[in-house]
Design a protein around this motif. Structure first.
Motif, mmCIF file in Angstrom:
data_model
loop_
_atom_site.group_PDB
_atom_site.id
_atom_site.type_symbol
_atom_site.label_atom_id
_atom_site.label_comp_id
_atom_site.label_asym_id
_atom_site.label_seq_id
_atom_site.Cartn_x
_atom_site.Cartn_y
_atom_site.Cartn_z
ATOM 1 N N THR A 80 0.890 -1.256 -0.096
ATOM 2 C CA THR A 80 0.070 -0.173 0.094
ATOM 3 C C THR A 80 0.867 1.141 0.021
ATOM 4 O O THR A 80 2.168 1.205 0.120
ATOM 5 N N CYS A 95 0.858 -4.237 4.311
ATOM 6 C CA CYS A 95 -0.279 -4.409 4.965
ATOM 7 C C CYS A 95 -0.273 -5.745 4.978
ATOM 8 O O CYS A 95 -0.719 -6.534 4.148
ATOM 9 N N THR A 155 0.421 -2.723 9.498
ATOM 10 C CA THR A 155 1.091 -1.850 8.240
ATOM 11 C C THR A 155 2.402 -1.782 8.550
ATOM 12 O O THR A 155 2.797 -1.123 9.757
#
Length: 128
Positions: free
Chosen positions: A57, A89, A111
């Motif tokens: 991400t 993540c 994350t």
């Protein structure tokens, strides 16, 4: 065991230092059967079998990620950020403790802004 270092943006260094989050106190370790994350004062530890999936991400807001480990009120995930991204993540089969020292809060995901999230993802995918 492999070690993955966190990527530190300059804007994250001072806020991180206030919470003992430095290059020397942050890392992700992948062992034969266990994943361990050290993020300053915070720790996350789980079996590799507990990792349900992961994805890269990006695009984190500094105000929501700089400094200490952060708890998402939306999904109870934990964020260990030292940059605005990219990050990996993780989703867990069973939630794990990390943000509080007594382990009452458990996270369904984590994350982490490691230097090479795609490499960590590939390594974790090999174990699943």
């Amino acid at each position: 065991m492999s070690v993955h270092r966190f990527a530190f943006d300059a804007a994250y260094r001072l806020p991180g230092l206030l919470f003992a989050v430095t290059p020397a106190t942050t890392r992700v370790e992948v062992g034969e059967s266990e994943l361990r994350v050290r993020f300053g004062l915070w720790r996350l530890r789980t079996t590799l079998a507990n990792v349900a999936g992961c994805e890269v991400t990006d695009g984190f807001a500094w105000v929501k990620t700089a400094g200490p480990a952060h708890l998402s009120f939306a999904d109870h995930g934990v964020t260990f950020a030292t940059s605005s991204g990219p990050a990996l993540c993780l989703r867990f089969h069973e939630p794990v403790p990390a943000i509080d020292w007594v382990g009452r809060i458990k996270h369904p995901g984590a994350t982490m802004t490691v230097e090479d999230p795609a490499r960590l993802q590939a390594e974790l995918d090999e174990h699943r």
